[in-house]
Design a protein around this motif. Structure first.
Motif, PDB file in Angstrom:
ATOM      1  N   TYR A  34       0.852  -1.201   0.000  1.00 35.68           N
ATOM      2  CA  TYR A  34       0.000   0.000   0.000  1.00 35.68           C
ATOM      3  C   TYR A  34       0.880   1.240   0.000  1.00 35.68           C
ATOM      4  N   TRP A  35       0.401   2.295  -0.667  1.00 35.21           N
ATOM      5  CA  TRP A  35       0.973   3.639  -0.554  1.00 35.21           C
ATOM      6  C   TRP A  35      -0.100   4.570   0.001  1.00 35.21           C
ATOM      7  N   TYR A  36       0.290   5.326   1.043  1.00 37.44           N
ATOM      8  CA  TYR A  36      -0.579   6.328   1.642  1.00 37.44           C
ATOM      9  C   TYR A  36       0.118   7.690   1.567  1.00 37.44           C
ATOM     10  N   ARG A  37      -0.714   8.738   1.643  1.00 38.49           N
ATOM     11  CA  ARG A  37      -0.187  10.087   1.797  1.00 38.49           C
ATOM     12  C   ARG A  37      -0.881  10.765   2.969  1.00 38.49           C
ATOM     13  N   GLN A  38      -0.075  11.501   3.724  1.00 42.71           N
ATOM     14  CA  GLN A  38      -0.603  12.367   4.772  1.00 42.71           C
ATOM     15  C   GLN A  38      -0.209  13.789   4.433  1.00 42.71           C
ATOM     16  N   ALA A  39      -1.195  14.613   4.127  1.00 43.04           N
ATOM     17  CA  ALA A  39      -0.923  16.027   3.967  1.00 43.04           C
ATOM     18  C   ALA A  39      -0.949  16.654   5.349  1.00 43.04           C
ATOM     19  N   ALA A  40      -0.353  17.832   5.476  1.00 41.24           N
ATOM     20  CA  ALA A  40      -0.234  18.485   6.777  1.00 41.24           C
ATOM     21  C   ALA A  40      -1.601  18.651   7.430  1.00 41.24           C
ATOM     22  N   GLY A  41      -1.723  18.144   8.661  1.00 43.06           N
ATOM     23  CA  GLY A  41      -2.962  18.313   9.406  1.00 43.06           C
ATOM     24  C   GLY A  41      -4.125  17.470   8.923  1.00 43.06           C
ATOM     25  N   ARG A  42      -3.839  16.511   8.048  1.00 43.78           N
ATOM     26  CA  ARG A  42      -4.915  15.680   7.521  1.00 43.78           C
ATOM     27  C   ARG A  42      -4.627  14.214   7.798  1.00 43.78           C
ATOM     28  N   GLY A  43      -5.615  13.395   7.636  1.00 42.97           N
ATOM     29  CA  GLY A  43      -5.470  11.978   7.926  1.00 42.97           C
ATOM     30  C   GLY A  43      -4.774  11.228   6.809  1.00 42.97           C
ATOM     31  N   LEU A  44      -4.907   9.919   6.850  1.00 48.02           N
ATOM     32  CA  LEU A  44      -4.281   9.050   5.864  1.00 48.02           C
ATOM     33  C   LEU A  44      -5.149   8.928   4.622  1.00 48.02           C
ATOM     34  N   GLN A  45      -4.520   9.097   3.478  1.00 48.64           N
ATOM     35  CA  GLN A  45      -5.224   8.905   2.211  1.00 48.64           C
ATOM     36  C   GLN A  45      -4.560   7.751   1.470  1.00 48.64           C
ATOM     37  N   LEU A  46      -5.322   6.687   1.214  1.00 42.46           N
ATOM     38  CA  LEU A  46      -4.788   5.556   0.450  1.00 42.46           C
ATOM     39  C   LEU A  46      -4.670   5.954  -1.013  1.00 42.46           C
ATOM     40  N   LEU A  47      -3.474   5.800  -1.564  1.00 36.93           N
ATOM     41  CA  LEU A  47      -3.224   6.168  -2.958  1.00 36.93           C
ATOM     42  C   LEU A  47      -3.303   4.953  -3.881  1.00 36.93           C
ATOM     43  N   PHE A  48      -2.569   3.911  -3.538  1.00 37.18           N
ATOM     44  CA  PHE A  48      -2.507   2.705  -4.368  1.00 37.18           C
ATOM     45  C   PHE A  48      -2.393   1.482  -3.467  1.00 37.18           C
ATOM     46  N   TYR A  49      -2.860   0.344  -3.982  1.00 39.58           N
ATOM     47  CA  TYR A  49      -2.549  -0.908  -3.326  1.00 39.58           C
ATOM     48  C   TYR A  49      -2.320  -1.966  -4.381  1.00 39.58           C
ATOM     49  N   SER A  50      -1.596  -3.013  -3.957  1.00 38.42           N
ATOM     50  CA  SER A  50      -1.203  -4.066  -4.885  1.00 38.42           C
ATOM     51  C   SER A  50      -1.308  -5.412  -4.193  1.00 38.42           C
ATOM     52  N   VAL A  51      -1.953  -6.367  -4.852  1.00 35.53           N
ATOM     53  CA  VAL A  51      -2.076  -7.708  -4.291  1.00 35.53           C
ATOM     54  C   VAL A  51      -1.115  -8.676  -4.956  1.00 35.53           C
ATOM     55  N   GLY A  52      -0.307  -8.198  -5.931  1.00 38.10           N
ATOM     56  CA  GLY A  52       0.657  -9.070  -6.580  1.00 38.10           C
ATOM     57  C   GLY A  52       1.486  -8.290  -7.584  1.00 38.10           C
ATOM     58  N   ILE A  53       2.528  -8.935  -8.108  1.00 40.96           N
ATOM     59  CA  ILE A  53       3.415  -8.289  -9.075  1.00 40.96           C
ATOM     60  C   ILE A  53       2.607  -7.794 -10.273  1.00 40.96           C
ATOM     61  N   GLY A  54       2.829  -6.533 -10.618  1.00 39.67           N
ATOM     62  CA  GLY A  54       2.155  -5.948 -11.765  1.00 39.67           C
ATOM     63  C   GLY A  54       0.693  -5.627 -11.561  1.00 39.67           C
ATOM     64  N   GLN A  55       0.155  -5.894 -10.378  1.00 42.18           N
ATOM     65  CA  GLN A  55      -1.261  -5.625 -10.092  1.00 42.18           C
ATOM     66  C   GLN A  55      -1.360  -4.390  -9.208  1.00 42.18           C
ATOM     67  N   ILE A  56      -1.838  -3.301  -9.780  1.00 45.10           N
ATOM     68  CA  ILE A  56      -1.924  -2.040  -9.069  1.00 45.10           C
ATOM     69  C   ILE A  56      -3.345  -1.530  -9.146  1.00 45.10           C
ATOM     70  N   SER A  57      -3.883  -1.134  -8.003  1.00 48.83           N
ATOM     71  CA  SER A  57      -5.194  -0.495  -7.957  1.00 48.83           C
ATOM     72  C   SER A  57      -5.021   0.924  -7.458  1.00 48.83           C
ATOM     73  N   SER A  58      -5.622   1.859  -8.171  1.00 50.56           N
ATOM     74  CA  SER A  58      -5.528   3.264  -7.807  1.00 50.56           C
ATOM     75  C   SER A  58      -6.793   3.677  -7.088  1.00 50.56           C
ATOM     76  N   GLU A  59      -6.618   4.367  -5.992  1.00 49.44           N
ATOM     77  CA  GLU A  59      -7.768   4.780  -5.196  1.00 49.44           C
ATOM     78  C   GLU A  59      -8.306   6.142  -5.592  1.00 49.44           C
ATOM     79  N   VAL A  60      -7.424   7.041  -5.985  1.00 50.82           N
ATOM     80  CA  VAL A  60      -7.856   8.400  -6.324  1.00 50.82           C
ATOM     81  C   VAL A  60      -7.112   8.863  -7.570  1.00 50.82           C
ATOM     82  N   PRO A  61      -7.792   9.575  -8.449  1.00 50.71           N
ATOM     83  CA  PRO A  61      -7.092  10.115  -9.615  1.00 50.71           C
ATOM     84  C   PRO A  61      -6.106  11.187  -9.177  1.00 50.71           C
ATOM     85  N   GLN A  62      -4.930  11.170  -9.763  1.00 52.22           N
ATOM     86  CA  GLN A  62      -3.916  12.094  -9.290  1.00 52.22           C
ATOM     87  C   GLN A  62      -2.734  12.094 -10.251  1.00 52.22           C
TER      88      GLN A  62
END
Lengths: 113, 115
Positions: A34-62
């Motif tokens: 998993y990749w998360y981002r925390q902007a200043a003063g904000r909570g955790l935002q999930l960006l991407f997750y992967s369940v295997g090689i080459g398998q990427i799911s994007s949570e938010v357009p960016q």
């Protein structure tokens, strides 16, 4: 035991420059990642997750993308950074079965100027 | 949709006083619940987890949490707070594998400890 590494720890980049953050996990196989981002003063935002090689799911357009070239390696990239990409980036892993806790890396502090 | 609510953005307690951080969840099935702690500039550390069984779970650093299904709550407690407990605390509920084993996090509660 399992460990998770992130590098670099700190990064200062100009607007429009490329980005590559790396995360590696040791001591386990076929983890979910998993990749998360925390902007200043904000909570955790999930960006991407992967369940295997080459398998990427994007949570938010960016402006970012993720890749998983090896089983225990997860890379976060951008071709051109924006000011809004500044933040604290966290990588995490979990076992590849349902309902497991996630284990977090130490994070990368990214400042885009 | 699954969600986690932490109603308190900030809490200040005196050192040595007791602590309770609130967490409410919305989840259709049996919840798998977690509490994490984050010190400034660091990653998240797992404090404790609830999967099933005894509704009072013990964690690291003297923390405990109680699962109350009737109230959809999973509040974190500590009998006596130490200055080193000052940090941000996140409650989370786990989703199953078909949803990528994702965790749904609350917005976090920042704990300040005054001497």
């Amino acid at each position: 035991s399992q460990t998770i590494h992130q590098w670099p720890a700190t990064l200062v980049q100009p607007v429009g420059s490329p980005l590559s953050l790396e995360c590696t996990v040791e001591g386990t196989s076929n983890p979910n990642l998993y990749w998360y981002r925390q902007a200043a003063g904000r909570g955790l935002q999930l960006l991407f997750y992967s369940v295997g090689i080459g398998q990427i799911s994007s949570e938010v357009p960016q402006n970012l993308s993720a890749s998983r070239p090896q089983d225990r390696q997860f890379i976060l990239s951008s071709k051109k950074l924006l000011l809004s990409d500044s933040g604290f980036y966290l990588c995490a892993w979990s076992r590849g079965s349902s309902y497991n806790e996630q284990f977090f890396g130490p994070g990368t502090r990214l400042t885009v100027l | 949709a699954q969600s986690v609510t932490q109603p308190d953005i900030h809490i200040t307690v005196s050192e040595g006083a007791s602590l309770e951080l609130r967490c409410n969840y919305s989840y259709g099935a049996t919840p798998y619940l977690f509490w994490y702690v984050q010190s400034p500039g660091q990653g998240l550390q797992l404090l404790l987890k609830y999967f099933s069984g005894d509704t009072l779970v013990q964690g690291i650093k003297g923390f405990e949490a109680e699962f109350k299904r009737s109230q959809s709550s999973f509040n974190l407690r500590k009998p006596s707070v130490h200055w080193s407990d000052a940090a941000e605390y996140f409650c989370a509920v786990a989703l199953p594998m078909e949803y990528g084993n994702k965790l749904v996090f609350g917005a976090g509660t920042i704990l300040r400890v005054k001497s």
